[in-house]
Design a protein around this motif. Sequence first.
Motif, mmCIF file in Angstrom:
data_model
loop_
_atom_site.group_PDB
_atom_site.id
_atom_site.type_symbol
_atom_site.label_atom_id
_atom_site.label_comp_id
_atom_site.label_asym_id
_atom_site.label_seq_id
_atom_site.Cartn_x
_atom_site.Cartn_y
_atom_site.Cartn_z
ATOM 1 N N LEU A 160 0.793 -1.198 -0.390
ATOM 2 C CA LEU A 160 -0.022 -0.092 -0.350
ATOM 3 C C LEU A 160 1.219 1.296 -0.177
ATOM 4 C CD1 LEU A 160 -2.853 -0.813 2.740
ATOM 5 C CD2 LEU A 160 -2.671 -0.938 0.348
ATOM 6 N N GLY A 161 2.388 1.230 0.011
ATOM 7 C CA GLY A 161 2.749 2.139 -0.188
ATOM 8 C C GLY A 161 3.613 3.148 1.519
ATOM 9 N N TYR A 162 3.710 2.189 2.193
ATOM 10 C CA TYR A 162 3.765 2.443 3.291
ATOM 11 C C TYR A 162 5.059 1.980 3.501
ATOM 12 C CZ TYR A 162 -0.945 3.494 4.501
ATOM 13 O OH TYR A 162 -1.947 3.800 5.012
ATOM 14 N N GLU A 163 6.113 3.256 4.656
ATOM 15 C CA GLU A 163 7.591 2.579 4.977
ATOM 16 C C GLU A 163 7.653 2.123 6.188
ATOM 17 O OE1 GLU A 163 12.020 4.947 5.828
ATOM 18 O OE2 GLU A 163 9.941 5.401 4.765
ATOM 19 N N VAL A 164 7.547 0.623 5.808
ATOM 20 C CA VAL A 164 7.688 -0.182 7.119
ATOM 21 C C VAL A 164 8.878 -0.839 7.616
ATOM 22 C CG1 VAL A 164 6.460 -2.712 8.024
ATOM 23 C CG2 VAL A 164 5.402 -1.028 6.210
ATOM 24 N N THR A 165 9.347 -0.972 9.685
ATOM 25 C CA THR A 165 10.732 -2.041 9.371
ATOM 26 C C THR A 165 9.618 -2.851 10.610
ATOM 27 O OG1 THR A 165 11.375 0.791 9.354
ATOM 28 C CG2 THR A 165 12.581 -1.279 10.991
ATOM 29 N N ILE A 166 10.455 -3.618 10.530
ATOM 30 C CA ILE A 166 9.963 -5.153 11.553
ATOM 31 C C ILE A 166 11.274 -4.820 12.575
ATOM 32 C CG2 ILE A 166 9.566 -7.494 11.736
ATOM 33 C CD1 ILE A 166 8.814 -7.313 8.884
ATOM 34 N N PHE A 167 11.030 -4.744 14.130
ATOM 35 C CA PHE A 167 11.530 -4.942 14.668
ATOM 36 C C PHE A 167 11.022 -6.429 15.023
ATOM 37 C CE2 PHE A 167 10.641 -1.020 14.627
ATOM 38 C CZ PHE A 167 12.097 -0.043 14.279
ATOM 39 N N GLU A 168 12.488 -7.437 14.913
ATOM 40 C CA GLU A 168 12.462 -8.972 15.948
ATOM 41 C C GLU A 168 13.989 -9.124 17.101
ATOM 42 O OE1 GLU A 168 12.332 -12.458 16.900
ATOM 43 O OE2 GLU A 168 11.118 -11.542 15.206
ATOM 44 N N ALA A 441 -3.130 -16.733 12.259
ATOM 45 C CA ALA A 441 -2.005 -15.081 12.891
ATOM 46 C C ALA A 441 -1.684 -14.451 11.049
ATOM 47 C CB ALA A 441 -0.682 -15.737 13.268
ATOM 48 N N MET A 442 -1.781 -14.980 10.339
ATOM 49 C CA MET A 442 -1.186 -14.462 9.253
ATOM 50 C C MET A 442 -2.762 -13.435 8.765
ATOM 51 S SD MET A 442 0.303 -16.572 6.537
ATOM 52 C CE MET A 442 0.132 -15.994 4.970
ATOM 53 N N GLU A 443 -4.674 -14.145 9.075
ATOM 54 C CA GLU A 443 -5.168 -13.385 9.415
ATOM 55 C C GLU A 443 -5.501 -12.124 9.772
ATOM 56 O OE1 GLU A 443 -9.706 -14.361 9.436
ATOM 57 O OE2 GLU A 443 -8.319 -14.928 10.848
ATOM 58 N N ALA A 444 -5.002 -12.315 11.369
ATOM 59 C CA ALA A 444 -4.506 -10.720 12.214
ATOM 60 C C ALA A 444 -3.418 -10.091 12.287
ATOM 61 C CB ALA A 444 -3.736 -11.739 13.432
ATOM 62 N N GLY A 445 -2.565 -10.440 10.859
ATOM 63 C CA GLY A 445 -2.149 -9.629 10.090
ATOM 64 C C GLY A 445 -2.499 -8.458 8.857
ATOM 65 N N LYS A 446 -3.588 -9.382 8.512
ATOM 66 C CA LYS A 446 -3.558 -8.543 7.081
ATOM 67 C C LYS A 446 -4.573 -7.644 7.975
ATOM 68 C CE LYS A 446 -5.437 -10.424 3.152
ATOM 69 N NZ LYS A 446 -4.096 -9.737 2.821
ATOM 70 N N LEU A 447 -5.471 -8.226 8.908
ATOM 71 C CA LEU A 447 -6.462 -7.354 9.516
ATOM 72 C C LEU A 447 -5.670 -5.842 10.336
ATOM 73 C CD1 LEU A 447 -9.739 -7.499 10.756
ATOM 74 C CD2 LEU A 447 -8.981 -8.137 13.147
ATOM 75 N N GLY A 448 -5.116 -6.227 10.957
ATOM 76 C CA GLY A 448 -3.384 -5.102 11.706
ATOM 77 C C GLY A 448 -3.385 -3.875 10.378
ATOM 78 N N ALA A 449 -3.505 -4.722 9.193
ATOM 79 C CA ALA A 449 -2.958 -3.449 7.916
ATOM 80 C C ALA A 449 -3.684 -2.466 7.439
ATOM 81 C CB ALA A 449 -1.967 -4.590 6.922
ATOM 82 N N LYS A 450 -5.160 -3.616 7.900
ATOM 83 C CA LYS A 450 -6.211 -3.079 7.168
ATOM 84 C C LYS A 450 -6.618 -1.585 8.125
ATOM 85 C CE LYS A 450 -10.759 -3.963 5.863
ATOM 86 N NZ LYS A 450 -11.635 -3.534 6.916
ATOM 87 N N GLY A 451 -7.069 -2.461 9.375
ATOM 88 C CA GLY A 451 -6.894 -1.108 10.357
ATOM 89 C C GLY A 451 -5.649 0.148 10.380
ATOM 90 N N ILE A 452 -4.850 0.216 10.516
ATOM 91 C CA ILE A 452 -3.441 1.085 10.972
ATOM 92 C C ILE A 452 -4.370 2.034 8.770
ATOM 93 C CG2 ILE A 452 -1.369 1.161 9.605
ATOM 94 C CD1 ILE A 452 -0.870 -0.780 11.798
ATOM 95 N N HIS A 453 -3.778 1.372 8.431
ATOM 96 C CA HIS A 453 -4.552 1.722 6.675
ATOM 97 C C HIS A 453 -5.079 2.872 6.750
ATOM 98 C CE1 HIS A 453 -4.178 3.200 2.652
ATOM 99 N NE2 HIS A 453 -5.495 2.657 2.328
ATOM 100 N N GLU A 454 -6.699 2.044 7.211
ATOM 101 C CA GLU A 454 -7.792 3.063 7.533
ATOM 102 C C GLU A 454 -7.337 4.099 8.326
ATOM 103 O OE1 GLU A 454 -10.791 -0.137 8.464
ATOM 104 O OE2 GLU A 454 -11.120 -0.765 6.226
#
Length: 459
Positions: A160-168, A441-454
């Motif tokens: 969606l064009g976001y600059e994303v950094t994962i911290f592990e 977990a992947m379903e939840a990740g998609k839901l989180g991305a949708k929520g953040i985008h909105e």
Amino acid sequence: MDVMKKVPVREQDPQVRAHNFDEVCLGYNEQEAMEEASRCINCKNARCIQGCPVNINIPAFVHEVKEGNFEKAFHIIGESSALPAVCGRVCPQETQCEGVCIRGIKGEAISIGKLERFVADYAREHGVEPEKADHLNGKKVAVIGAGPAGLTCAGDLAKLGYEVTIFEALHEPGGVLTYGIPEFRLPKKRVVEPEVENVKKLGVKIECNVVIGKSITIDQLMEDEGFDAIFVGSGAGLPKFMGIPGEQANGVFSANEYLTRNNLMKAFLDDYDTPINAGKKVVVVGGGNVAMDAARTALRLGAEVHIVYRRSEAELPARAEEVHHAKEEGVIFDLLTNPTEILVDEKGLVTGCKVVKMELGEPDASGRRRPVVIPGSETTIECDTVIMSLGTSPNPLIASTTEGLETNKWGCLVAEEGKTTKDGVYAGGDAVTGAATVILAMEAGKLGAKGIHEYLSAK
């Protein structure tokens, strides 16, 4: 070809694979995949899509496999899933997409998982890459945890064009894919690493060895590092135990520790000197997929292995395929059996496991019949290692260092539709639900991305 039956998938012989860590299932070749795909009747009301937690357009990708358009099939899957080679191997398709397949009403369901695996493997072997966003939108999102929830959320946001950094927190990305699921079910170099690389090719950065709540806090990420939103997909790595005598003995492991040592520290390779007590006689307590993984790992390390589970086979929560494979390989199932004490010698080493026989009574709150102790049925299983596989809960570090982030009585983050109690912070996967499957977990990740985008679009 009998269209009512699946095209058989090749597997290693049980007697051979019980002594190696090579992948059990060998997958379809091109001809087999096209034959299996031709069994699909391309329903108008495709219930398989509804049965898939990440809503892959299954009929469309299966149609392309049937026509031999494997690259096109990969891009169709990529619209919904960042980890197809993983899902094709470890998702419980029999209770999801395949479980509602129309073909399965009178015959055998389409092997959707095996076809997804084939497409992903074909793409990897032929250098087909995922399609990334045309331009960035100028907004930054931090994702905590590089497991299936975090990788999925990051991949969706990057597209969606976001600059994303994962911290592990650990030194390798992948979460449970890397440290939990054994090599013989999910090869790390051949499958997990390329899947992670595909997420990075979407533009996602991954920083390892960063423990959120210790290295840096959520508030600092937002206030000092300029992240506009956060997704917490930190998983549930805190193991549960029974609270019975002897659990502190040398030779008692959580399944998490046993599998992590074996995976990240390469205990399965002869040229690695890993400090793990592999055990000669091993008892695994539990009946889920993780219990099967631990039992089949111990077997490959040379042990006689017993799975002790307090309910009957019908109630085993593990996938039917995993139970079938474990039995084929020689794992012994002691069902309707429950540990009461771990026996220890004067040196503090495990010598056995006291157990009691159970019978099923009336259903409990979960709807399953409750196990009840049969008086006078105590026996002892001789063993030198006990592995507890009783589920996990989230580490409290993130919640305890983030003001306004609420947890429930089990220590899981409180989140509605991915939104936590702290503004701009979303969460999903095992950190919210407790231990569950990769696909959920992947379903939840998609839901989180949708929520953040909105959320960020509205701002």
